[in-house]
Design an enzyme around this catalytic site. Structure first.
Site, PDB file in Angstrom:
ATOM      1  N   LYS A  76       0.867  -1.182   0.000  1.00 25.45           N
ATOM      2  CA  LYS A  76       0.000   0.000   0.000  1.00 25.45           C
ATOM      3  C   LYS A  76       0.903   1.230   0.000  1.00 25.45           C
ATOM      4  CE  LYS A  76      -4.600   0.924   1.809  1.00 25.45           C
ATOM      5  NZ  LYS A  76      -5.377   0.486   0.644  1.00 25.45           N
TER       6      LYS A  76
HETATM    7  C1  LIG Z   1      -6.432  -0.317   0.276  1.00 24.28           C
HETATM    8  C2  LIG Z   1      -6.676  -0.968  -1.037  1.00 24.28           C
HETATM    9  C3  LIG Z   1      -7.677  -1.946  -1.225  1.00 24.28           C
HETATM   10  C4  LIG Z   1      -8.676  -2.315  -0.162  1.00 24.28           C
HETATM   11  O1  LIG Z   1      -8.112  -2.769   1.028  1.00 24.28           O
HETATM   12  P1  LIG Z   1      -8.979  -2.790   2.369  1.00 24.28           P
HETATM   13  O2  LIG Z   1      -8.052  -3.344   3.379  1.00 24.28           O
HETATM   14  O3  LIG Z   1     -10.143  -3.669   2.114  1.00 24.28           O
HETATM   15  O4  LIG Z   1      -9.382  -1.381   2.637  1.00 24.28           O
HETATM   16  C5  LIG Z   1      -7.774  -2.554  -2.455  1.00 24.28           C
HETATM   17  N1  LIG Z   1      -6.951  -2.216  -3.474  1.00 24.28           N
HETATM   18  C6  LIG Z   1      -5.996  -1.279  -3.337  1.00 24.28           C
HETATM   19  C7  LIG Z   1      -5.124  -0.955  -4.492  1.00 24.28           C
HETATM   20  C8  LIG Z   1      -5.821  -0.631  -2.111  1.00 24.28           C
HETATM   21  O5  LIG Z   1      -4.872   0.300  -1.993  1.00 24.28           O
END
Ligand SMILES: *Cc1c(COP(=O)(O)O)cnc(C)c1O
Length: 362
Positions: A201
């Site tokens: 992330k």
């Molecule tokens: C944060 C994110 C998600 C969703 O993650 P959650 O933990 O469910 O909030 C999905 N795809 C991407 C690219 C993300 O950055």
């Protein structure tokens, strides 16, 4: 190594109760911020130190700070919920703590101990609990992030980092329940390649997805759907949400985590909830041509996107240069709504929390 103790410097002039009440009527998403923030510093010499909750204020950084040049940055997103009985809770925050470490490792950054991540979150929520909206679908959105803060233009992992958490009062992402969104199938751009940073992330993933998202908007769509970088054939995910499919035989499917897809905590929760509700669930590759054929034959009944911010969002239509197709009736499907309701029910303390996902703070 012992974890640093937090100091607390209260804001000298916090927003007063009347003004806060006015802001919380219709906070939108990511516009209303609370009074305080967490900061913790790291250096390779001193380790993690200076843990602090203080007034939310600008970071003053040198123009040669590493993050400004080479984007060594990661973040998280989670919510604190107001429960039906007035209490406050987090949803699986230990998953965010673990993923933050995974992201740090991929970006060659210092790994924040999970206990310190969790303590930061709990303390900030306790400090700012009055900022959690009571309106339906409202929550306190927490944004932990970390930047490379060494002042140096050489290309190497930074020796210093700043970890921070800010909080934003948010309303329902989509007012009046989630409408079905349309997706633009991106052929010009990909989000993540094998060996790349798709599972981390990091802000850079978002930076590179914005041009594709802008193309989607130009094409009259709400969001972009990314295919795999190697074959441009397999469905991966949206810019910031994972994707699920519901078939006419009651089966659910989502693309597997092969390193190019962000391992969403909502995705993982939906997988378990769907199994709890008796659905057969598969993590398997799904080709875009098959998706189109299944939508046209009626085998594909529903599709939805999921993530912390928008929870569960029905997908009604997909569009590409080959033309468009509608999924099911083009509106929110029954299974999608049932899964959404169950998840939101657990998060707000009204549905049975059989996996112990909710962490009550008070
Ligand atoms: C944060 C994110 C998600 C969703 O993650 P959650 O933990 O469910 O909030 C999905 N795809 C991407 C690219 C993300 O950055």
């Amino acid at each position: 190594m012992a974890l640093p103790a937090f100091t607390f410097d209260p804001h000298p002039s916090p927003v007063d109760a009347d003004e806060r009440a006015r802001l919380l009527v219709d906070p939108g998403f990511g516009r209303v911020f609370t009074d305080h923030m967490v900061t913790i510093r790291y250096s390779s010499a001193a380790g993690w130190h200076d843990a602090r909750i203080g007034p939310r204020e600008p970071l003053t950084i040198d123009t040669a700070t590493a993050v400004l040049h080479y984007a060594q940055e990661i973040f998280e997103g989670l919510k604190a919920y107001r429960l039906a009985d007035g209490g406050t809770a987090l949803f699986r925050p230990e998953r965010n703590a673990a993923r933050f470490r995974d992201s740090a490792r991929r970006m060659a950054m210092a790994e924040l101990p999970e206990a310190l991540f969790l303590e930061s979150i709990r303390r900030l929520v306790q400090t700012e609990r009055e900022w959690i909206p009571t309106l339906d679908g409202g929550a306190l959105y927490l944004r932990p992030f970390m930047i490379a803060s060494e002042v140096f233009l050489g290309v190497k992992p930074s020796a210093e980092y700043i970890f921070a958490v800010i909080a934003s009062s948010v309303g329902a992402y989509f007012k009046g329940g989630a409408p079905a969104v349309s997706l633009w199938i991106s052929e010009n751009y990909t989000r993540a390649a094998p060996g790349g940073t798709g599972a981390a992330k990091c802000g850079g993933n978002y930076a590179s997805s914005l041009v594709a998202q802008a193309e989607a908007i130009r094409q009259g769509c709400d969001q972009v759907l990314f295919l795999d970088a190697a074959e441009r054939r397999w469905i991966e995910e949206l810019g910031g949400m994972n994707i699920f499919f519901v078939f006419d035989d009651g089966m659910l499917a989502t693309p597997p985590l092969t390193g190019t897809i962000l391992p969403g905590i909502t995705r993982d929760s939906i997988l378990r909830i769907a199994r709890d509700l008796g659905f057969e669930v598969r993590e398997e590759p799904y080709a875009i041509d098959q998706c189109r054929a299944d939508a046209e034959s009626g085998r594909l009944r529903e599709a939805f996107a999921c993530g912390t911010a928008a929870v569960v969002t029905p997908i009604g239509r997909m569009l590409s240069r080959q033309g468009d197709f509608t999924i099911g009736g083009g509106g929110p499907g029954q299974t999608t709504q049932r899964l959404r309701q169950t998840l939101v029910g657990i998060q707000t303390g009204v549905a049975e929390d059989r996996h112990g996902w909710l962490e009550r703070l008070d």
